[in-house]
Design a protein around this motif. Structure first.
Motif, PDB file in Angstrom:
ATOM      1  N   GLU A 262      42.841  18.680  36.241  1.00 23.04           N
ATOM      2  CA  GLU A 262      42.031  18.516  37.439  1.00 23.04           C
ATOM      3  C   GLU A 262      42.326  19.613  38.448  1.00 23.04           C
ATOM      4  OE1 GLU A 262      42.519  15.337  40.235  1.00 23.04           O
ATOM      5  OE2 GLU A 262      44.679  15.329  40.029  1.00 23.04           O
ATOM      6  N   GLU A 263      41.316  19.925  39.248  1.00 21.49           N
ATOM      7  CA  GLU A 263      41.525  20.710  40.443  1.00 21.49           C
ATOM      8  C   GLU A 263      41.920  19.700  41.515  1.00 21.49           C
ATOM      9  OE1 GLU A 263      38.024  23.093  41.102  1.00 21.49           O
ATOM     10  OE2 GLU A 263      38.451  24.311  39.334  1.00 21.49           O
ATOM     11  N   PRO A 264      42.656  20.124  42.545  1.00 22.01           N
ATOM     12  CA  PRO A 264      43.179  19.170  43.523  1.00 22.01           C
ATOM     13  C   PRO A 264      42.134  18.168  44.023  1.00 22.01           C
ATOM     14  CG  PRO A 264      44.067  21.334  43.962  1.00 22.01           C
ATOM     15  CD  PRO A 264      43.039  21.495  42.865  1.00 22.01           C
TER      16      PRO A 264
ATOM     17  N   ALA B 241      47.036  15.100  38.138  1.00 22.30           N
ATOM     18  CA  ALA B 241      48.233  15.890  38.426  1.00 22.30           C
ATOM     19  C   ALA B 241      49.495  15.303  37.799  1.00 22.30           C
ATOM     20  CB  ALA B 241      48.407  16.021  39.936  1.00 22.30           C
ATOM     21  N   THR B 242      49.478  14.011  37.460  1.00 21.34           N
ATOM     22  CA  THR B 242      50.651  13.391  36.828  1.00 21.34           C
ATOM     23  C   THR B 242      50.586  13.468  35.307  1.00 21.34           C
ATOM     24  OG1 THR B 242      49.712  11.156  36.696  1.00 21.34           O
ATOM     25  CG2 THR B 242      50.821  11.753  38.767  1.00 21.34           C
ATOM     26  N   GLY B 243      49.510  14.076  34.776  1.00 24.31           N
ATOM     27  CA  GLY B 243      49.363  14.214  33.330  1.00 24.31           C
ATOM     28  C   GLY B 243      48.625  13.063  32.662  1.00 24.31           C
ATOM     29  N   GLU B 244      48.093  12.135  33.459  1.00 19.80           N
ATOM     30  CA  GLU B 244      47.368  10.983  32.906  1.00 19.80           C
ATOM     31  C   GLU B 244      45.900  11.323  32.677  1.00 19.80           C
ATOM     32  OE1 GLU B 244      48.484   7.809  32.083  1.00 19.80           O
ATOM     33  OE2 GLU B 244      50.459   8.693  32.384  1.00 19.80           O
ATOM     34  N   ARG B 245      45.409  10.953  31.499  1.00 19.23           N
ATOM     35  CA  ARG B 245      43.982  11.106  31.224  1.00 19.23           C
ATOM     36  C   ARG B 245      43.198  10.112  32.074  1.00 19.23           C
ATOM     37  NH1 ARG B 245      44.113  11.667  24.630  1.00 19.23           N
ATOM     38  NH2 ARG B 245      44.312  13.946  24.597  1.00 19.23           N
ATOM     39  N   GLN B 246      42.127  10.611  32.653  1.00 17.85           N
ATOM     40  CA  GLN B 246      41.219   9.781  33.448  1.00 17.85           C
ATOM     41  C   GLN B 246      40.020   9.449  32.560  1.00 17.85           C
ATOM     42  OE1 GLN B 246      42.134   8.680  36.631  1.00 17.85           O
ATOM     43  NE2 GLN B 246      44.014   9.552  35.763  1.00 17.85           N
ATOM     44  N   TRP B 247      40.118   8.317  31.870  1.00 16.41           N
ATOM     45  CA  TRP B 247      39.142   7.966  30.839  1.00 16.41           C
ATOM     46  C   TRP B 247      37.716   7.859  31.354  1.00 16.41           C
ATOM     47  CZ3 TRP B 247      40.763   8.917  26.237  1.00 16.41           C
ATOM     48  CH2 TRP B 247      42.128   8.803  25.942  1.00 16.41           C
ATOM     49  N   LEU B 248      37.562   7.573  32.643  1.00 16.75           N
ATOM     50  CA  LEU B 248      36.215   7.448  33.208  1.00 16.75           C
ATOM     51  C   LEU B 248      35.838   8.696  33.998  1.00 16.75           C
ATOM     52  CD1 LEU B 248      36.140   3.685  34.155  1.00 16.75           C
ATOM     53  CD2 LEU B 248      35.186   4.821  32.147  1.00 16.75           C
ATOM     54  N   LEU B 249      36.264   9.827  33.472  1.00 20.49           N
ATOM     55  CA  LEU B 249      35.925  11.125  34.042  1.00 20.49           C
ATOM     56  C   LEU B 249      35.899  12.109  32.873  1.00 20.49           C
ATOM     57  CD1 LEU B 249      37.683  12.050  37.406  1.00 20.49           C
ATOM     58  CD2 LEU B 249      35.669  13.150  36.427  1.00 20.49           C
ATOM     59  N   GLY B 250      34.833  11.997  32.048  1.00 22.76           N
ATOM     60  CA  GLY B 250      34.809  12.804  30.838  1.00 22.76           C
ATOM     61  C   GLY B 250      33.422  13.124  30.333  1.00 22.76           C
ATOM     62  N   ALA B 251      33.357  14.161  29.514  1.00 24.85           N
ATOM     63  CA  ALA B 251      32.144  14.543  28.788  1.00 24.85           C
ATOM     64  C   ALA B 251      32.378  14.211  27.317  1.00 24.85           C
ATOM     65  CB  ALA B 251      31.870  16.040  28.957  1.00 24.85           C
ATOM     66  N   TRP B 252      31.373  13.654  26.673  1.00 23.32           N
ATOM     67  CA  TRP B 252      31.552  13.105  25.325  1.00 23.32           C
ATOM     68  C   TRP B 252      30.367  13.402  24.425  1.00 23.32           C
ATOM     69  CZ3 TRP B 252      36.161  10.746  24.462  1.00 23.32           C
ATOM     70  CH2 TRP B 252      36.881  10.329  25.594  1.00 23.32           C
ATOM     71  N   ARG B 253      30.627  13.374  23.134  1.00 21.36           N
ATOM     72  CA  ARG B 253      29.564  13.319  22.137  1.00 21.36           C
ATOM     73  C   ARG B 253      29.184  11.839  22.026  1.00 21.36           C
ATOM     74  NH1 ARG B 253      28.591  17.881  20.474  1.00 21.36           N
ATOM     75  NH2 ARG B 253      30.141  19.530  20.603  1.00 21.36           N
ATOM     76  N   ALA B 254      27.928  11.539  22.273  1.00 21.00           N
ATOM     77  CA  ALA B 254      27.486  10.144  22.319  1.00 21.00           C
ATOM     78  C   ALA B 254      27.779   9.416  21.006  1.00 21.00           C
ATOM     79  CB  ALA B 254      26.000  10.070  22.659  1.00 21.00           C
TER      80      ALA B 254
ATOM     81  N   VAL C 276      38.265  15.273  28.714  1.00 20.73           N
ATOM     82  CA  VAL C 276      38.652  14.298  29.737  1.00 20.73           C
ATOM     83  C   VAL C 276      39.497  14.980  30.802  1.00 20.73           C
ATOM     84  CG1 VAL C 276      39.942  12.152  30.123  1.00 20.73           C
ATOM     85  CG2 VAL C 276      38.561  12.412  28.064  1.00 20.73           C
ATOM     86  N   LEU C 277      39.221  14.637  32.057  1.00 21.58           N
ATOM     87  CA  LEU C 277      40.023  15.167  33.151  1.00 21.58           C
ATOM     88  C   LEU C 277      41.417  14.549  33.097  1.00 21.58           C
ATOM     89  CD1 LEU C 277      39.103  17.150  35.430  1.00 21.58           C
ATOM     90  CD2 LEU C 277      39.292  15.207  36.951  1.00 21.58           C
ATOM     91  N   VAL C 278      42.419  15.384  33.308  1.00 20.58           N
ATOM     92  CA  VAL C 278      43.810  14.943  33.345  1.00 20.58           C
ATOM     93  C   VAL C 278      44.301  15.156  34.765  1.00 20.58           C
ATOM     94  CG1 VAL C 278      46.133  15.360  32.447  1.00 20.58           C
ATOM     95  CG2 VAL C 278      44.155  15.516  30.926  1.00 20.58           C
TER      96      VAL C 278
END
Length: 180
Positions: A162-164, A119-132, A115-117
């Protein structure tokens, strides 16, 4: 490595007076088109939300009860996934790129998700790669109005910084002004 893509594109956009956020142009390109470009290597790409013209070769689906949140939308998209891996994106991401998806896929390893994190350290739950299968197993019995963080938070997750600007999304008129 093959993977499917799911774009959640059916939210109510309450802070934007109910406008169709995925159709909003940012930099001359609809937000949904940005997500689809980021998922260029995914097969298939499933969009959960109302069907919109002009978005080519995607599979459209809806939650059984539209408007009941991202967990219900995720469940609807997962029902059509036949691959072992899936990338899940929100439909309002202004900064997502193909390189974002590539980094998430590379980081996944043996974990349940990457999951992308921001700049504030928050996980972005709708920006991720997953095992289905891990996503399917994590879904609650009642998906309508369930918490996405509670649903996915117990899985083994790799945090990807994340990158900027990668996690930038459009939630308010000010966000839209900043990216338009």
């Amino acid at each position: 490595m093959s993977y499917a893509g799911i774009v959640l594109a059916g939210g109510a956009a309450r802070r934007l007076s109910g406008v169709d956020k995925p159709a909003l142009p940012v930099g001359g390109k609809p937000l949904l088109a940005r997500a689809l470009t980021a998922l260029a290597d995914a097969e298939p790409v499933i969009v959960v939300g109302p069907e919109r013209p002009g978005f080519g070769d995607v599979v459209w689906t809806r939650e059984s009860s539209p408007g009941t949140g991202p967990v219900a939308a995720l469940a609807a998209g997962l029902a059509l996934v036949r691959t072992e891996l899936v990338v899940v994106l929100a439909g309002d991401l202004a900064g997502v790129r193909k390189s974002t998806v590539d980094r998430l896929m590379a980081a996944l390893g043996r974990a349940s998700g990457a999951v992308l994190v921001d700049a504030t350290g928050e996980r972005q739950w709708l920006l991720g790669a997953w095992r289905a299968e891990a996503l399917r197993d994590a879904l609650p019995e009642t998906v309508e109005n369930a918490s996405l963080r509670r649903t996915l938070g117990g899985l083994e997750i790799v945090d990807v910084p994340e990158e900027p600007g990668e996690s930038a999304d459009i939630d308010t008129p000010e966000d839209l002004d900043r990216f338009s």
